[in-house]
Design an enzyme around this catalytic site. Sequence first.
Site, PDB file in Angstrom:
ATOM      1  N   GLY A 190     139.794 102.180  48.073  1.00  0.00           N
ATOM      2  CA  GLY A 190     139.270 100.880  48.510  1.00  0.00           C
ATOM      3  C   GLY A 190     138.324 100.253  47.493  1.00  0.00           C
ATOM      4  N   GLU A 202     145.107 107.631  47.189  1.00  0.00           N
ATOM      5  CA  GLU A 202     145.552 107.748  48.584  1.00  0.00           C
ATOM      6  C   GLU A 202     146.738 108.688  48.783  1.00  0.00           C
ATOM      7  OE1 GLU A 202     144.651 104.980  47.104  1.00  0.00           O
ATOM      8  OE2 GLU A 202     143.425 103.762  48.435  1.00  0.00           O
TER       9      GLU A 202
HETATM   10  N1  DAK Z   1     133.985 108.542  51.656  1.00  0.00           N
HETATM   11  C1  DAK Z   1     132.905 109.140  52.197  1.00  0.00           C
HETATM   12  N2  DAK Z   1     131.975 109.795  51.468  1.00  0.00           N
HETATM   13  C2  DAK Z   1     132.138 109.836  50.141  1.00  0.00           C
HETATM   14  C3  DAK Z   1     133.246 109.236  49.503  1.00  0.00           C
HETATM   15  C4  DAK Z   1     134.203 108.556  50.339  1.00  0.00           C
HETATM   16  N3  DAK Z   1     135.268 107.904  49.821  1.00  0.00           N
HETATM   17  N4  DAK Z   1     133.152 109.471  48.183  1.00  0.00           N
HETATM   18  C5  DAK Z   1     132.022 110.180  48.011  1.00  0.00           C
HETATM   19  N5  DAK Z   1     131.411 110.395  49.177  1.00  0.00           N
HETATM   20  C6  DAK Z   1     130.165 111.130  49.405  1.00  0.00           C
HETATM   21  C7  DAK Z   1     130.381 112.634  49.308  1.00  0.00           C
HETATM   22  O1  DAK Z   1     130.889 113.141  50.524  1.00  0.00           O
HETATM   23  C8  DAK Z   1     128.979 113.103  49.009  1.00  0.00           C
HETATM   24  O2  DAK Z   1     128.234 113.112  50.200  1.00  0.00           O
HETATM   25  P1  DAK Z   1     127.216 114.316  50.554  1.00  0.00           P
HETATM   26  O3  DAK Z   1     128.056 115.543  50.546  1.00  0.00           O
HETATM   27  O4  DAK Z   1     126.210 114.293  49.432  1.00  0.00           O
HETATM   28  O5  DAK Z   1     126.669 113.949  51.886  1.00  0.00           O
HETATM   29  C9  DAK Z   1     128.417 112.009  48.139  1.00  0.00           C
HETATM   30  O6  DAK Z   1     129.230 110.860  48.369  1.00  0.00           O
HETATM   31  C10 DAK Z   1     128.508 112.321  46.647  1.00  0.00           C
HETATM   32  O7  DAK Z   1     129.851 112.650  46.359  1.00  0.00           O
HETATM   33  P2  DAK Z   1     130.281 113.980  45.578  1.00  0.00           P
HETATM   34  O8  DAK Z   1     129.309 115.080  45.833  1.00  0.00           O
HETATM   35  O9  DAK Z   1     131.695 114.232  45.871  1.00  0.00           O
HETATM   36  O10 DAK Z   1     130.074 113.508  44.074  1.00  0.00           O
HETATM   37  P3  DAK Z   1     130.859 114.027  42.786  1.00  0.00           P
HETATM   38  O11 DAK Z   1     130.147 113.451  41.630  1.00  0.00           O
HETATM   39  O12 DAK Z   1     131.050 115.504  42.821  1.00  0.00           O
HETATM   40  O13 DAK Z   1     132.310 113.364  42.873  1.00  0.00           O
HETATM   41  C11 DAK Z   1     133.906 111.568  43.290  1.00  0.00           C
HETATM   42  C12 DAK Z   1     132.457 111.973  42.821  1.00  0.00           C
HETATM   43  C13 DAK Z   1     133.967 110.035  43.364  1.00  0.00           C
HETATM   44  C14 DAK Z   1     134.920 112.071  42.279  1.00  0.00           C
HETATM   45  C15 DAK Z   1     134.152 112.226  44.685  1.00  0.00           C
HETATM   46  O14 DAK Z   1     133.068 111.891  45.528  1.00  0.00           O
HETATM   47  C16 DAK Z   1     135.426 111.743  45.307  1.00  0.00           C
HETATM   48  O15 DAK Z   1     136.521 112.188  44.914  1.00  0.00           O
HETATM   49  N6  DAK Z   1     135.302 110.869  46.312  1.00  0.00           N
HETATM   50  C17 DAK Z   1     136.415 110.412  47.092  1.00  0.00           C
HETATM   51  C18 DAK Z   1     137.223 109.431  46.302  1.00  0.00           C
HETATM   52  C19 DAK Z   1     138.441 108.963  47.031  1.00  0.00           C
HETATM   53  O16 DAK Z   1     139.371 109.731  47.305  1.00  0.00           O
HETATM   54  N7  DAK Z   1     138.457 107.668  47.381  1.00  0.00           N
HETATM   55  C20 DAK Z   1     139.547 107.082  48.042  1.00  0.00           C
HETATM   56  C21 DAK Z   1     139.284 107.117  49.514  1.00  0.00           C
HETATM   57  S1  DAK Z   1     140.735 106.622  50.394  1.00  0.00           S
HETATM   58  C22 DAK Z   1     143.295 101.742  55.376  1.00  0.00           C
HETATM   59  C23 DAK Z   1     142.877 100.892  54.421  1.00  0.00           C
HETATM   60  C24 DAK Z   1     142.274 101.383  53.295  1.00  0.00           C
HETATM   61  C25 DAK Z   1     142.067 102.708  53.096  1.00  0.00           C
HETATM   62  C26 DAK Z   1     142.508 103.543  54.072  1.00  0.00           C
HETATM   63  C27 DAK Z   1     143.104 103.075  55.211  1.00  0.00           C
HETATM   64  N8  DAK Z   1     143.969 101.241  56.550  1.00  0.00           N
HETATM   65  C28 DAK Z   1     144.803 100.072  56.411  1.00  0.00           C
HETATM   66  C29 DAK Z   1     143.832 101.915  57.740  1.00  0.00           C
HETATM   67  C30 DAK Z   1     141.440 103.176  51.898  1.00  0.00           C
HETATM   68  C31 DAK Z   1     141.449 104.473  51.582  1.00  0.00           C
HETATM   69  C32 DAK Z   1     140.596 104.994  50.534  1.00  0.00           C
HETATM   70  O17 DAK Z   1     139.833 104.316  49.880  1.00  0.00           O
END
Ligand code: DAK
Length: 276
Positions: A108, A131
């Site tokens: 997102g 995703e």
């Molecule tokens: N959501 C919630 N929390 C998140 C987050 C996320 N996307 N990304 C990071 N955080 C939080 C982590 O949980 C952590 O929280 P605490 O554990 O400290 O409480 C904090 O931010 C720091 O993150 P990290 O400890 O993981 O930090 P690192 O430096 O180790 O890693 C990172 C950074 C960006 C590589 C990692 O945090 C990561 O991979 N994050 C997730 C990235 C990701 O997969 N993003 C895509 C999300 S899916 C929909 C419409 C849209 C969507 C879905 C449905 N519909 C139509 C229904 C969209 C989907 C997406 O965006």
Amino acid sequence: MEFVLYEVKDRIAIITINRESALNALNSQVLDELSETLDNVDLEQVRCLILTGAGEKSFVAGADIAEMSTLTKKEGEAFGKKGNDVFRKLETFPIPVIAAVNGYALGGGCEISMSCDIRICSENAVFGQPEAGLGITPGFGGTQRLARLVSPGYAKQMIYTARNIKAAEALRIGLVNDVIGATADEAGNVTATAKENLMAAAEKMANGIAMQAPIAVRNCKKAINEGLQTDIDKAIVIEEKLFGDCFETEDQKAGMGNFLEKDKEKKLKVVPFKNR
Ligand code: DAK
């Protein structure tokens, strides 16, 4: 507001997604606050918006995975609609929006940057649509906007492989217009961070836009956005209409008058163009 900061600097405004502890991930509250912030922009004063994230590490690390993980089908649809409505509001916002991407722009986060008119990023920026690895498709327009912005081949590669790309690659494929680094003195001490320089570059660009005739700029945005959605014959008609509209504005008379007067000062276009 808890998660969105809003600051006006003369004729530009900066919206900061301020949820640094979760890397500015988009939950329902952030989306609601963003929507409300956009509704309250004073369009009489502000001529260009900058969208950024709090901190140096992340622009937006995606939709909030913790919130999404427990959604039912119906709730998922409602969340998707909330996001899509805000993203469309940004995309069709009457004035230009520059995304100043300061770090992670994933899922997102990449999608919200693509709803803006222009993207510039810091050298530590990382873009991606992860995703497919999470068992979903991009849901905030990623499959549509990425394929339109970069080539369909690159969009498909990024989305199918869920591979993140760094700033230099984002520049190469045309996802961003510029990559901004930190600066250092001769001894190697950092004099300005990449984020500081990024914001300075975004503000410089925004001020450059704010100096132009505002109605003409708005009409250009409309012409480009609406024209891209249709065939060239209809697109040219959209342009003609918006071009014609400009001749009812004081800006057109002042802008062309300044040129004909051969007044060097005025030709710089910093004359106070009127909004209406
Ligand atoms: N959501 C919630 N929390 C998140 C987050 C996320 N996307 N990304 C990071 N955080 C939080 C982590 O949980 C952590 O929280 P605490 O554990 O400290 O409480 C904090 O931010 C720091 O993150 P990290 O400890 O993981 O930090 P690192 O430096 O180790 O890693 C990172 C950074 C960006 C590589 C990692 O945090 C990561 O991979 N994050 C997730 C990235 C990701 O997969 N993003 C895509 C999300 S899916 C929909 C419409 C849209 C969507 C879905 C449905 N519909 C139509 C229904 C969209 C989907 C997406 O965006």
